[in-house]
Design an enzyme around this catalytic site. Structure first.
Site, PDB file in Angstrom:
ATOM      1  N   HIS A 260       0.843  -1.203   0.000  1.00 13.69           N
ATOM      2  CA  HIS A 260       0.000   0.000   0.000  1.00 13.69           C
ATOM      3  C   HIS A 260       0.873   1.246   0.000  1.00 13.69           C
ATOM      4  O   HIS A 260       1.895   1.304   0.684  1.00 13.69           O
ATOM      5  CB  HIS A 260      -1.009   0.005   1.158  1.00 13.69           C
ATOM      6  CG  HIS A 260      -0.413   0.086   2.532  1.00 13.69           C
ATOM      7  ND1 HIS A 260      -0.141   1.289   3.149  1.00 13.69           N
ATOM      8  CD2 HIS A 260      -0.051  -0.879   3.408  1.00 13.69           C
ATOM      9  CE1 HIS A 260       0.342   1.054   4.364  1.00 13.69           C
ATOM     10  NE2 HIS A 260       0.421  -0.245   4.547  1.00 13.69           N
TER      11      HIS A 260
ATOM     12  N   ASP B  45      -0.359   4.380   0.550  1.00 16.82           N
ATOM     13  CA  ASP B  45      -0.839   5.461   1.428  1.00 16.82           C
ATOM     14  C   ASP B  45      -0.143   5.336   2.776  1.00 16.82           C
ATOM     15  O   ASP B  45       0.436   4.286   3.099  1.00 16.82           O
ATOM     16  CB  ASP B  45      -2.358   5.406   1.594  1.00 16.82           C
ATOM     17  CG  ASP B  45      -2.831   4.125   2.275  1.00 16.82           C
ATOM     18  OD1 ASP B  45      -2.310   3.035   1.934  1.00 16.82           O
ATOM     19  OD2 ASP B  45      -3.708   4.212   3.152  1.00 16.82           O
TER      20      ASP B  45
ATOM     21  N   ASP C  21       6.380   1.571   6.338  1.00 11.58           N
ATOM     22  CA  ASP C  21       4.953   1.203   6.223  1.00 11.58           C
ATOM     23  C   ASP C  21       4.268   2.102   5.218  1.00 11.58           C
ATOM     24  O   ASP C  21       3.758   3.135   5.563  1.00 11.58           O
ATOM     25  CB  ASP C  21       4.293   1.303   7.596  1.00 11.58           C
ATOM     26  CG  ASP C  21       2.807   0.942   7.559  1.00 11.58           C
ATOM     27  OD1 ASP C  21       2.384   0.274   6.601  1.00 11.58           O
ATOM     28  OD2 ASP C  21       2.087   1.337   8.493  1.00 11.58           O
TER      29      ASP C  21
ATOM     30  N   GLU D 150      -5.146   1.623   2.568  1.00 12.33           N
ATOM     31  CA  GLU D 150      -4.957   0.603   3.605  1.00 12.33           C
ATOM     32  C   GLU D 150      -5.069   1.196   5.001  1.00 12.33           C
ATOM     33  O   GLU D 150      -5.665   0.590   5.900  1.00 12.33           O
ATOM     34  CB  GLU D 150      -3.593  -0.074   3.429  1.00 12.33           C
ATOM     35  CG  GLU D 150      -3.454  -1.418   4.152  1.00 12.33           C
ATOM     36  CD  GLU D 150      -3.068  -1.304   5.620  1.00 12.33           C
ATOM     37  OE1 GLU D 150      -3.269  -2.282   6.360  1.00 12.33           O
ATOM     38  OE2 GLU D 150      -2.554  -0.228   6.044  1.00 12.33           O
TER      39      GLU D 150
ATOM     40  N   ASP E 114       4.097  -6.214   4.614  1.00 12.02           N
ATOM     41  CA  ASP E 114       3.481  -5.096   5.337  1.00 12.02           C
ATOM     42  C   ASP E 114       3.420  -5.374   6.831  1.00 12.02           C
ATOM     43  O   ASP E 114       2.506  -4.960   7.518  1.00 12.02           O
ATOM     44  CB  ASP E 114       2.068  -4.823   4.773  1.00 12.02           C
ATOM     45  CG  ASP E 114       1.466  -3.525   5.282  1.00 12.02           C
ATOM     46  OD1 ASP E 114       2.222  -2.659   5.737  1.00 12.02           O
ATOM     47  OD2 ASP E 114       0.225  -3.412   5.252  1.00 12.02           O
TER      48      ASP E 114
ATOM     49  N   HIS F   4       3.291   3.944  12.099  1.00 10.25           N
ATOM     50  CA  HIS F   4       2.170   4.674  12.720  1.00 10.25           C
ATOM     51  C   HIS F   4       2.629   5.602  13.841  1.00 10.25           C
ATOM     52  O   HIS F   4       1.813   6.300  14.438  1.00 10.25           O
ATOM     53  CB  HIS F   4       1.088   3.741  13.279  1.00 10.25           C
ATOM     54  CG  HIS F   4       0.403   2.919  12.239  1.00 10.25           C
ATOM     55  ND1 HIS F   4      -0.875   2.474  12.379  1.00 10.25           N
ATOM     56  CD2 HIS F   4       0.823   2.475  11.026  1.00 10.25           C
ATOM     57  CE1 HIS F   4      -1.219   1.764  11.300  1.00 10.25           C
ATOM     58  NE2 HIS F   4      -0.185   1.763  10.479  1.00 10.25           N
TER      59      HIS F   4
HETATM   60 ZN   LIG Z   1       0.988  -1.089   6.378  1.00  6.47          ZN
HETATM   61 ZN   LIG Z   2       0.086   0.967   8.553  1.00  6.93          ZN
END
Ligand SMILES: [Zn+2]
Ligand SMILES: [Zn+2]
Ligand SMILES: [Zn+2]
Ligand SMILES: [Zn+2]
Lengths: 483, 483
Positions: free
Chosen positions: A98, A100, A133, A167, A200, A450
């Site tokens: 992903h 994003d 990520d 995602e 991921d 994150h």
């Molecule tokens: Zn991810």
């Molecule tokens: Zn993530």
């Protein structure tokens, strides 16, 4: 088949340019959860599509419909799909990633601009939102494609790509697309896929590569207790009425012991004890109670036994209380009797637990316990969210190939891990395509996806690129079902 | 001595003008909790001072220092003090009221502009912020003064006034001023005061006048449980670590039974059972379980016995859980393990409970119960706020005078009530002046002080004005200690 020296040397020789590629991707703030950044997610989609095409991949940009967000109606970012290679004698691997990212602001506590890749040469860490990520892994695949395309090296397998831009915001629109394509069979974008590879997630620690073959499921509940018609003043009503918060804490206190044993009858039904083989996996993991406590930031492990703690986070169900909705949650000393309170908790599930069955057991138990309270408040149980657990066959050739590739690149056997949380697209692929799905992480357990100061170690990026390529060569080589 | 007909007739004849007076006061949005309205609180103070002076009261505006609010340093609104009458043969009564109000916006759900008194002639209700809390009662006193001044009627007692503009914001600055004046003795503003009368609470219902002789005290706690270094993801850590929320709900569940019996050892020490005399008071109250449940908006009374429910809200201690700080409190399904959570609860206290003693008992109990949990999280107990309970001698001449006055104006015996909450200035006067304090409400139980569509019934306003005046005449007449 070990990856050819020509490939591995190219990766080493071009590492600076590969870092530039990652920097270019990080510089596009493709935050899917922020409506004002939606254009950047589209920009990122176009960027990924163009890169794939540079290296001979046939691509398409798939519109996924509309989204209602922050009072607006926005176009969802497209999925970028691609295909390269149609040799029926080669296996076909579907790659997911992903493009994003999570939101990030310097003011959150970043040491550097989150959207300007900062390569600290002393520590080898590359800081930036999306570095690990999940832009780093996508760049890894682009690097693999470039190395083959530029040198005229044939790829050892046919590749299919599915890269998405939502995602971090629930993969809105993707499930429907995957299901629809899967139904098309051979004529769809995922026709002929033999296995899936998703990069991921992360190593368990910062030392040992990992292959991940399991994810826990989820059943999320809200116990809503109501009584008064509106919030009351405790000075006026305190003592004279049944109070919803009082009933709620009584119920929340009956869900799980302090050390994590779930008290809901039947919740452990069918979960087998780990056999010697499985225990061996946990004993082999390069992970300690100290690692867990360092990651948690406190001496709060439920046990000092390594396997017990590892099983608690990977292969056993758990129950966590997340919070209370509707009660006083501010600072200070408000003397309110809240009228309607919701207690949020969820269970993490493992096979063979199924959310629907768990839901029935939770609801039955709560109704029984609520009746015992003899309060005149009322209770309603909301089921907010569920997801089934997933465990893959880690002896499948897909894992075997990844294991051999890891050993050849890192000179170390990978940890075979299960994740405590969920990566929903894993299940979507497994269920719709009916093939083995491998989670092949590139980054380390301390990357801080994150979080502030998210990073990817340059060695994980460059070795990781070699690993992704090597995995394809081992897939090509290995004995296994050709679908 | 019944109030002279001349006074009572004047009140009837001038009721329209008295309503205009209230409308003028309501029109000044003297919101003490809103820094942007501070000038209006000053304006209101000046308005009250000018009115008092019109009717022959000598006044002063007392600066109360500075306040830190919303990042600014503001001048506190002054207290307006006044004196009229120095006849050593007359008793001296100190009147308290507050001219600040709670915030109010039409958007909160008001049917009319909260700062424009809306007199609905059909129902007799006058809607407006401050109509009943506490501008109505202050206007009542001004009306009494006007009636005497304009007609050249001598007041039956010496009067002292203490009106403040910060009551809705913790009466900042006032306690120090009262204590300092009290120390000055005869030369201070409160020299020679024989009793205090405060009109700042409400009837129990909408039918029967009340005299209030007791207030519960308070001890407010926050149980803070910590574990991880930061919020954790339940997918990754759920099951492997001791979770603070789990310990917190266990402790909160051990504080009080569903029907309100406090479980903290020793908390009931010294509280006597109600004797026949006291029970008679509760039996006499014009109040029912149905009244309580109507006010609470739900069938949630802890008992169907009238006296039990009345004692629960007035004369027994209670414990309420207000909420949780630091946990997930939003809508939706966040899978967080909160790292630091605070459980807020408070006890309402009755004589002879003392906050310090209750605090010690609560802390001892929580430490013992926490130890039994065997969690590796840590606990800290914060004591946020305390106030001692107060009960006045309701057979004192101050109450006797108010009772006779009530019977003469309303042709009905007043309910003798105790309030479940606190009015801190009551204790400040009682302790510093050492005299009897009477709470003499003007408004009804359904007036909605602090709520939307706050109102005062016109009959309560006009009869209330007569009651305040009549009370002074009965005080003058009654046998009782002249200090
Ligand atoms: Zn991810
Ligand atoms: Zn993530
Ligand atoms: Zn008030
Ligand atoms: Zn008030």
């Amino acid at each position: 088949m070990v990856a050819p020296k020509q490939f591995l040397d190219y990766v080493e020789a071009n590492s600076t340019r590969f870092i530039d590629r990652l920097a270019e991707a990080v510089a596009i703030p493709s935050i899917s959860g922020d409506a004002s950044r939606r254009n950047d997610v589209f920009k990122m989609a176009a960027w990924v599509k163009a890169e794939l095409e540079k290296f001979g991949v046939k691509t398409d940009s798939i519109p996924l419909g509309k989204q209602h967000i922050e009072g607006q109606v926005l176009d969802l970012p497209p999925a970028i799909v691609g295909r390269i290679g149609d040799d029926p004698k080669k296996k076909t691997i579907l790659i997911y990633g992903h493009f994003d990212v999570q939101p990030a602001n310097v003011s959150d506590g970043w040491n550097t601009d989150p959207f300007k890749l900062h390569f600290d040469k002393e520590t080898g860490k590359m800081f930036g939102r999306g570095s690990t990520d999940d832009k780093g892994p996508i760049m890894g695949w682009l690097n693999v494609l470039e190395a083959h395309h530029k040198q005229g090296l044939p790829l050892p397998v046919n590749l299919r790509f599915c890269f998405e831009g939502m995602e971090e915001s629930g993969s809105e629109g993707l499930d429907d697309f995957i299901a629809a394509e899967a139904k098309k069979g051979a004529s769809g974008w995922f026709g002929g896929v033999d296995a899936v590879c998703i990069s991921d997630n992360y190593w368990l620690n910062d030392r040992t590569p990992a292959l991940t073959y399991g994810l826990r499921g989820l059943a999320y509940f809200n116990i809503v207790i109501s009584g008064p018609g509106a919030d009351l003043h405790s000075g006026i009503f305190g003592g004279a009425v049944f109070e919803p918060m009082n009933a709620l804490v009584a119920l929340l206190g009956k869900l799980v012991t302090q050390d994590g044993r779930i008290l809901i009858p039947g919740v452990y039904d069918g979960i087998s004890a780990a056999d010697a083989d499985e225990l061996q996996i946990y004993e082999n993991l390069d992970y300690s109670v100290a690692d867990l406590e360092a990651a948690a930031g406190g001496h709060i492990a439920v046990s000092q036994d390594k396997a017990t703690v590892i099983m608690a986070r990977m292969r056993n169900p758990s129950l966590s209380i997340h919070g209370i909705e509707g009660a006083f949650s501010g600072v200070g000393a408000k003397t309110v009797i809240p009228a309607n309170v919701g207690g949020k908790f969820s269970l993490r599930l493992v096979p063979p637990q199924q959310p629907d069955d768990i839901r029935a057991k939770v609801e039955k138990y709560l109704h029984e316990e609520f009746a015992k309270l003899n309060t005149r408040c009322s209770m309603k149980i909301e089921y907010l969210h569920g997801g089934i657990p997933w465990v893959a066959d880690h002896k499948h050739w897909n894992y075997e190939a990844a294991k051999i590739a890891t050993e050849s690149v890192y000179r170390k056997s990978p940890d075979f891990t299960r994740e405590g949380g969920s990566i929903p697209v894993t299940l979507t692929f497994a269920e719709n395509l009916g093939v083995n799905v491998l989670l092949l992480p590139m980054g380390r357990g301390d990357d801080g996806a994150h979080s502030t100061n998210e990073k990817l170690d340059v060695s994980n990026y460059i070795q990781g690129t070699k690993l992704l390529g090597s995995y394809l060569y081992e897939v090509a080589e290995i004995t296994g079902t050709k679908a």
